[in-house]
Scaffold this active site. Structure first.
Site, PDB file in Angstrom:
ATOM      1  N   CYS A  49       4.442   9.601  -0.221  1.00  0.00           N
ATOM      2  CA  CYS A  49       3.407   9.491  -0.274  1.00  0.00           C
ATOM      3  C   CYS A  49       2.861  10.677  -0.815  1.00  0.00           C
ATOM      4  O   CYS A  49       3.762  11.975  -1.641  1.00  0.00           O
ATOM      5  CB  CYS A  49       2.568  10.791   1.273  1.00  0.00           C
ATOM      6  SG  CYS A  49       0.800  11.265   1.416  1.00  0.00           S
ATOM      7  N   HIS A  97      10.026   7.103   7.309  1.00  0.00           N
ATOM      8  CA  HIS A  97      10.638   7.277   6.330  1.00  0.00           C
ATOM      9  C   HIS A  97      11.709   7.903   6.619  1.00  0.00           C
ATOM     10  O   HIS A  97      12.147   8.192   7.461  1.00  0.00           O
ATOM     11  CB  HIS A  97       9.393   8.273   5.090  1.00  0.00           C
ATOM     12  CG  HIS A  97       7.971   7.826   4.889  1.00  0.00           C
ATOM     13  ND1 HIS A  97       8.025   7.349   3.696  1.00  0.00           N
ATOM     14  CD2 HIS A  97       7.098   7.293   6.079  1.00  0.00           C
ATOM     15  CE1 HIS A  97       6.652   7.140   3.809  1.00  0.00           C
ATOM     16  NE2 HIS A  97       6.040   7.049   5.144  1.00  0.00           N
ATOM     17  N   ARG A 137       0.869  -0.696  -0.066  1.00  0.00           N
ATOM     18  CA  ARG A 137       0.150  -0.382   0.123  1.00  0.00           C
ATOM     19  C   ARG A 137       0.947   1.515  -0.069  1.00  0.00           C
ATOM     20  O   ARG A 137       1.337   1.743  -0.893  1.00  0.00           O
ATOM     21  CB  ARG A 137      -0.932  -0.194   1.486  1.00  0.00           C
ATOM     22  CG  ARG A 137      -2.229   1.231   0.935  1.00  0.00           C
ATOM     23  CD  ARG A 137      -2.137   2.629   1.943  1.00  0.00           C
ATOM     24  NE  ARG A 137      -1.033   2.793   3.051  1.00  0.00           N
ATOM     25  CZ  ARG A 137      -0.392   3.781   3.387  1.00  0.00           C
ATOM     26  NH1 ARG A 137      -0.272   4.413   2.804  1.00  0.00           N
ATOM     27  NH2 ARG A 137      -0.205   3.577   4.760  1.00  0.00           N
ATOM     28  N   ASP A 138       1.724   1.567   0.825  1.00  0.00           N
ATOM     29  CA  ASP A 138       2.145   2.521   1.076  1.00  0.00           C
ATOM     30  C   ASP A 138       3.314   2.775   0.096  1.00  0.00           C
ATOM     31  O   ASP A 138       3.902   3.511  -0.277  1.00  0.00           O
ATOM     32  CB  ASP A 138       2.763   3.047   2.826  1.00  0.00           C
ATOM     33  CG  ASP A 138       3.205   3.973   3.182  1.00  0.00           C
ATOM     34  OD1 ASP A 138       2.904   5.405   2.230  1.00  0.00           O
ATOM     35  OD2 ASP A 138       3.510   4.415   3.969  1.00  0.00           O
ATOM     36  N   HIS A 179       5.463   4.595  12.496  1.00  0.00           N
ATOM     37  CA  HIS A 179       5.788   4.436  10.551  1.00  0.00           C
ATOM     38  C   HIS A 179       7.042   5.403  10.260  1.00  0.00           C
ATOM     39  O   HIS A 179       6.295   6.885  10.432  1.00  0.00           O
ATOM     40  CB  HIS A 179       4.772   5.187  11.117  1.00  0.00           C
ATOM     41  CG  HIS A 179       4.301   5.161   9.262  1.00  0.00           C
ATOM     42  ND1 HIS A 179       3.618   3.689   8.531  1.00  0.00           N
ATOM     43  CD2 HIS A 179       4.786   5.830   8.159  1.00  0.00           C
ATOM     44  CE1 HIS A 179       3.223   4.188   7.205  1.00  0.00           C
ATOM     45  NE2 HIS A 179       3.983   5.113   6.963  1.00  0.00           N
TER      46      HIS A 179
HETATM   47  P1  HMG Z   1     -12.634  14.340  -2.452  1.00  0.00           P
HETATM   48  O1  HMG Z   1     -12.159  14.513  -4.657  1.00  0.00           O
HETATM   49  O2  HMG Z   1     -13.223  15.635  -1.738  1.00  0.00           O
HETATM   50  O3  HMG Z   1     -13.839  13.312  -2.752  1.00  0.00           O
HETATM   51  O4  HMG Z   1     -11.808  13.380  -2.158  1.00  0.00           O
HETATM   52  P2  HMG Z   1     -15.437  13.300  -2.399  1.00  0.00           P
HETATM   53  O5  HMG Z   1     -16.385  12.746  -1.019  1.00  0.00           O
HETATM   54  O6  HMG Z   1     -16.872  14.696  -2.795  1.00  0.00           O
HETATM   55  O7  HMG Z   1     -16.127  12.305  -3.393  1.00  0.00           O
HETATM   56  C1  HMG Z   1     -16.219  12.409  -5.231  1.00  0.00           C
HETATM   57  C2  HMG Z   1     -16.087  11.166  -5.969  1.00  0.00           C
HETATM   58  O8  HMG Z   1     -14.500  10.671  -5.472  1.00  0.00           O
HETATM   59  C3  HMG Z   1     -17.065  10.592  -6.100  1.00  0.00           C
HETATM   60  O9  HMG Z   1     -17.173   9.894  -7.470  1.00  0.00           O
HETATM   61  C4  HMG Z   1     -17.218   9.972  -4.332  1.00  0.00           C
HETATM   62  O10 HMG Z   1     -17.809   8.795  -5.013  1.00  0.00           O
HETATM   63  C5  HMG Z   1     -15.549   9.624  -5.094  1.00  0.00           C
HETATM   64  P3  HMG Z   1     -18.630  10.628  -8.763  1.00  0.00           P
HETATM   65  O11 HMG Z   1     -18.883  11.394  -7.624  1.00  0.00           O
HETATM   66  O12 HMG Z   1     -17.402  12.272  -8.683  1.00  0.00           O
HETATM   67  O13 HMG Z   1     -18.210   9.324  -9.819  1.00  0.00           O
HETATM   68  N1  HMG Z   1     -14.511   8.644  -3.775  1.00  0.00           N
HETATM   69  C6  HMG Z   1     -14.327   7.667  -3.827  1.00  0.00           C
HETATM   70  N2  HMG Z   1     -14.477   6.257  -4.850  1.00  0.00           N
HETATM   71  C7  HMG Z   1     -14.018   5.405  -3.968  1.00  0.00           C
HETATM   72  N3  HMG Z   1     -13.337   5.198  -2.862  1.00  0.00           N
HETATM   73  C8  HMG Z   1     -13.825   6.077  -2.027  1.00  0.00           C
HETATM   74  C9  HMG Z   1     -13.921   7.803  -2.293  1.00  0.00           C
HETATM   75  N4  HMG Z   1     -14.570   8.501  -1.475  1.00  0.00           N
HETATM   76  C10 HMG Z   1     -15.491   9.367  -2.473  1.00  0.00           C
HETATM   77  N5  HMG Z   1     -13.377   5.898  -0.799  1.00  0.00           N
HETATM   78  C11 HMG Z   1     -11.088  11.962  -0.412  1.00  0.00           C
HETATM   79  C12 HMG Z   1     -11.347  12.711  -0.428  1.00  0.00           C
HETATM   80  C13 HMG Z   1     -10.729  11.751   0.773  1.00  0.00           C
HETATM   81  C14 HMG Z   1     -11.565  10.619  -1.640  1.00  0.00           C
HETATM   82  C15 HMG Z   1      -9.240  11.862  -1.129  1.00  0.00           C
HETATM   83  O14 HMG Z   1      -9.181  13.175  -0.859  1.00  0.00           O
HETATM   84  C16 HMG Z   1      -8.803  10.601  -0.502  1.00  0.00           C
HETATM   85  O15 HMG Z   1      -8.774  10.040  -1.932  1.00  0.00           O
HETATM   86  N6  HMG Z   1      -7.567  10.852  -0.606  1.00  0.00           N
HETATM   87  C17 HMG Z   1      -6.437   9.530  -0.412  1.00  0.00           C
HETATM   88  C18 HMG Z   1      -4.594  10.747  -0.512  1.00  0.00           C
HETATM   89  C19 HMG Z   1      -4.141   8.785  -0.272  1.00  0.00           C
HETATM   90  O16 HMG Z   1      -4.279   8.195  -0.141  1.00  0.00           O
HETATM   91  N7  HMG Z   1      -2.715   9.571   0.107  1.00  0.00           N
HETATM   92  C20 HMG Z   1      -1.784   8.541   0.849  1.00  0.00           C
HETATM   93  C21 HMG Z   1      -2.377   7.490   2.138  1.00  0.00           C
HETATM   94  S1  HMG Z   1      -1.543   8.527   3.752  1.00  0.00           S
HETATM   95  C22 HMG Z   1      -0.784   7.602   3.873  1.00  0.00           C
HETATM   96  O17 HMG Z   1      -0.110   7.969   2.860  1.00  0.00           O
HETATM   97  C23 HMG Z   1       0.074   8.422   4.680  1.00  0.00           C
HETATM   98  C24 HMG Z   1       0.020   7.204   6.518  1.00  0.00           C
HETATM   99  O18 HMG Z   1       1.487   6.321   4.700  1.00  0.00           O
HETATM  100  C25 HMG Z   1       1.411   7.135   6.708  1.00  0.00           C
HETATM  101  C26 HMG Z   1       2.337   8.353   7.044  1.00  0.00           C
HETATM  102  O19 HMG Z   1       3.184   8.013   6.106  1.00  0.00           O
HETATM  103  O20 HMG Z   1       2.474   8.521   8.003  1.00  0.00           O
HETATM  104  C27 HMG Z   1      -1.002   6.877   5.774  1.00  0.00           C
HETATM  105 MG    MG Z   2       3.376   6.499   5.429  1.00  0.00          MG
END
Ligand code: HMG
Ligand code: MG
Length: 301
Positions: free
Chosen positions: A240, A209, A15-16, A207
């Site tokens: 990320c 990096h 995933r990450d 966690h």
């Molecule tokens: P948004 O664009 O504000 O979402 O994104 P929305 O609620 O306005 O929806 C827009 C569209 O997306 C809609 O579809 C929803 O149905 C769809 P449309 O009507 O346009 O066809 N949608 C989805 N589809 C599939 N799965 C979903 C989903 N949610 C909405 N879950 C949102 C808001 C939170 C969804 C977006 O910003 C997002 O997905 N962000 C995630 C980004 C990400 O994955 N970042 C990396 C992970 S975090 C990380 O790596 C850190 C970590 O490792 C720890 C560390 O390292 O410190 C954890």
């Molecule tokens: Mg991470």
């Protein structure tokens, strides 16, 4: 505090590790990758995320990956979830454990999830009853605990407050993420000591990096403080997409080599893990970012 005698390694490579890869990785390669990780002795493998495919296109095949891996009974396969939509989708493939994420940084929250910190907590509060209804185990990540690419320094008290809220909302464990790898040992110690005033160390994971090469030193400090759950990514894959400058996670092989050297038990086989690191690095056509992997592989040539 004495070092823990056992450590749980949480492998986040699928995933990450993969979420930031520019080239689209075929679904069957991801499945093979996870299946090979499942044969190394790991007990937790974060498999994919159910985030918006517009935001992280690399993991848009979440449904297929999760339903086709060969799950082993003793291994947990959590998936990362940003909102109720993600949870509903993950439930269609019968997940048993999910990981949620938030951050004390308003700017990072906007960039990573398009919402404020308060809104991200409201999203978590909204989905938690659904997770509980399905008896899911829920892990909570806090990102940018030692610094944010957009806001700079982060207060350890803000991290501790957020950790407390996540526990109150129902998370069984909090993974403290140095998302951009800026932490150093003394800063890590100060942050952990502040968080541990509110959360027992048994509920904490770290966690790191390795952007600035500090990850193992910081992990050593975390072990000194009694932390016994460590997130890592095989061959140091990762980064990320919404954290400018974030390089890979600390390499699982390097963490395991250090733990083996300290006599800390993990149940994970280093040579098998090195082979998986070679498999995925070979597919990505670049050398492993794990020093231990490179050293072992050149020794055995
Ligand atoms: P948004 O664009 O504000 O979402 O994104 P929305 O609620 O306005 O929806 C827009 C569209 O997306 C809609 O579809 C929803 O149905 C769809 P449309 O009507 O346009 O066809 N949608 C989805 N589809 C599939 N799965 C979903 C989903 N949610 C909405 N879950 C949102 C808001 C939170 C969804 C977006 O910003 C997002 O997905 N962000 C995630 C980004 C990400 O994955 N970042 C990396 C992970 S975090 C990380 O790596 C850190 C970590 O490792 C720890 C560390 O390292 O410190 C954890
Ligand atoms: Mg991470």
């Amino acid at each position: 505090m004495p070092f823990p005698t056992k450590v749980k390694l949480v492998e986040v490579g699928p995933r990450d590790g993969l979420q930031n890869e520019a080239m689209t990785i075929p679904t069957d390669v991801k499945i093979e990758f996870i299946n090979r990780l499942s044969a190394t002795g790991l007990s937790v493998i974060e498999t994919t995320s159910f985030v918006s495919p517009k935001w992280v296109p690399q993991l848009a095949d979440n449904h297929e990956v999760f339903s086709k891996i060969n799950q082993k009974a003793h291994i947990s396969y959590p998936v990362l979830i940003p909102n109720l939509t993600g949870l509903e989708r993950a439930l269609t493939v019968d997940v048993k454990e999910i990981a949620l994420f938030c951050t004390p940084s308003e700017k990072f929250s906007q960039r990573n999830t398009n919402c404020t910190v308060a809104e991200s907590l409201a999203r978590i509060a909204e989905l938690m009853p659904v997770a509980k209804k399905h008896n899911l185990r829920v892990r909570g990540y806090i990102s940018c605990v030692l610094g944010c690419p957009y806001e700079g320094d982060i207060s350890p008290h803000a991290v501790a407050d957020l950790a407390e809220k996540l526990i109150q909302l129902g998370c069984y464990e909090i993974s403290l993420g140095d998302t951009i790898g800026v932490g150093t040992p003394k800063k890590t110690a100060a942050m952990l000591e502040t968080v541990m005033k509110k959360i027992p160390v048994e509920k904490l994971a770290v966690h790191f990096h390795d952007t600035y090469g500090q990850a193992l030193a910081n992990i050593y400090v975390a072990l000194e403080h009694g932390v016994s759950v460590i997130d890592s990514s095989v061959s140091g894959l990762g980064g990320c997409p919404y954290a400018k400058g974030a390089s890979g996670n600390v390499a699982s092989e390097d963490v395991l080599y250090m733990l083996n050297g300290m006599g800390i038990e993990t149940g994970v086989d280093l040579e098998k893990l090195i082979a998986v690191g070679q498999f995925i690095s070979g597919f990505l056509k670049r050398p492993s970012q794990s020093k231990v992997n490179v050293a072992f592989s050149s020794r055995n040539k």
